[in-house]
Design a protein around this motif. Structure first.
Motif, PDB file in Angstrom:
ATOM      1  N   GLY A 163       1.314  -1.193   0.108  1.00 36.97           N
ATOM      2  CA  GLY A 163       0.248  -0.127  -0.408  1.00 36.97           C
ATOM      3  C   GLY A 163       0.690   1.164   0.179  1.00 36.97           C
ATOM      4  O   GLY A 163       2.170   1.308   0.115  1.00 36.97           O
ATOM      5  N   SER A 164      -0.033   1.859   0.015  1.00 33.73           N
ATOM      6  CA  SER A 164       0.899   3.557  -0.022  1.00 33.73           C
ATOM      7  C   SER A 164       0.378   3.979   1.288  1.00 33.73           C
ATOM      8  O   SER A 164      -0.510   3.807   2.365  1.00 33.73           O
ATOM      9  N   THR A 165       1.617   4.985   1.869  1.00 36.54           N
ATOM     10  CA  THR A 165       1.657   5.147   3.509  1.00 36.54           C
ATOM     11  C   THR A 165       0.087   6.225   3.746  1.00 36.54           C
ATOM     12  O   THR A 165      -0.084   6.849   2.633  1.00 36.54           O
ATOM     13  N   ILE A 166       0.419   5.603   5.371  1.00 34.07           N
ATOM     14  CA  ILE A 166      -1.144   6.743   5.388  1.00 34.07           C
ATOM     15  C   ILE A 166      -0.771   7.909   6.654  1.00 34.07           C
ATOM     16  O   ILE A 166      -0.137   7.206   7.002  1.00 34.07           O
ATOM     17  N   ARG A 167      -1.124   8.890   6.528  1.00 30.78           N
ATOM     18  CA  ARG A 167      -0.598   9.478   7.578  1.00 30.78           C
ATOM     19  C   ARG A 167      -1.961   9.938   8.436  1.00 30.78           C
ATOM     20  O   ARG A 167      -2.984  10.375   7.464  1.00 30.78           O
ATOM     21  N   ILE A 168      -1.318  10.572   9.956  1.00 28.48           N
ATOM     22  CA  ILE A 168      -2.884  11.303  10.323  1.00 28.48           C
ATOM     23  C   ILE A 168      -2.443  12.302  11.379  1.00 28.48           C
ATOM     24  O   ILE A 168      -1.372  12.682  11.547  1.00 28.48           O
ATOM     25  N   TYR A 213      -8.953  17.331  12.076  1.00 30.04           N
ATOM     26  CA  TYR A 213      -8.255  16.425  11.507  1.00 30.04           C
ATOM     27  C   TYR A 213      -8.507  15.528  10.675  1.00 30.04           C
ATOM     28  O   TYR A 213      -9.290  15.825  10.159  1.00 30.04           O
ATOM     29  N   ALA A 214      -7.207  15.044  10.351  1.00 33.99           N
ATOM     30  CA  ALA A 214      -7.224  14.482   8.781  1.00 33.99           C
ATOM     31  C   ALA A 214      -6.656  13.363   8.518  1.00 33.99           C
ATOM     32  O   ALA A 214      -5.871  13.304   9.362  1.00 33.99           O
ATOM     33  N   VAL A 215      -6.998  12.750   7.087  1.00 36.85           N
ATOM     34  CA  VAL A 215      -6.490  10.834   7.305  1.00 36.85           C
ATOM     35  C   VAL A 215      -5.497  11.723   5.874  1.00 36.85           C
ATOM     36  O   VAL A 215      -6.038  11.755   4.762  1.00 36.85           O
ATOM     37  N   TYR A 216      -4.423  11.450   5.820  1.00 35.63           N
ATOM     38  CA  TYR A 216      -3.269  12.476   4.335  1.00 35.63           C
ATOM     39  C   TYR A 216      -3.339  10.933   3.622  1.00 35.63           C
ATOM     40  O   TYR A 216      -2.694   9.782   4.284  1.00 35.63           O
TER      41      TYR A 216
END
Length: 158
Positions: free
Chosen positions: A79-84, A94-97
């Motif tokens: 997968g692709s990196t997920i950042r929060i 807040y967000a999920v990037y």
């Protein structure tokens, strides 16, 4: 109980609430404003739970990228990196990037037009609102399997 080595401590699919393999990640979570901190911890648990229940993902690595808690499929490379992170300019937000050079957010917009988005890189959430857990879980699963799907598509074409 054996003390985890650095390698096993970084590649853990599920960690009990409040336990971090990296002190730097723990420090970031500790510094979040209280209302957003609880939501980000819940989002962290959702990411680990989704990884655990999504075929082909394997263990996640939790680390910091750009000063944000980040979740990588280092083991499977699926997968692709997920950042929060919290949105610093907007209290309670807040967000999920996601990686902006993927079509992930475009795909999410088609599937879940009711969600709020930040350009082509994030899903925006509000600490005062109910979490759209089912939609978020699906979006997270799509991100955690992004490269695996792309490889499968490329193999079919070859």
């Amino acid at each position: 109980m054996k003390k985890p080595t650095e390698r096993t401590a970084r590649r853990v699919v599920a960690r009990p609430r409040g336990h971090f393999a990296e002190p730097a990640v723990d420090a970031i979570f500790s510094a979040y404003p209280t209302p957003v901190k609880a939501r980000l911890l819940a989002l962290r648990r959702l990411i680990f739970d989704t990884a655990k229940t999504t075929k082909g993902v394997g263990a996640l690595e939790e680390t910091l990228k750009w000063g944000q808690p980040s979740y990588l499929t280092t083991e499977s490379k699926s997968g692709s990196t997920i950042r929060i992170d919290h949105v610093k300019a907007e209290a309670g937000r807040y967000a999920v990037y996601f990686h902006c050079q993927t079509d992930l957010v475009e795909t999410f917009r088609e599937l879940y037009p009711e969600l709020r988005y930040g350009g082509n890189r994030s899903i925006l959430l509000d600490a005062g609102e109910e979490v759209p857990e089912k939609a978020l879980r699906h979006c997270i699963a799509l991100a955690l399997t992004y490269h695996a799907r792309k490889r499968k598509t490329a193999n079919r074409r070859a």
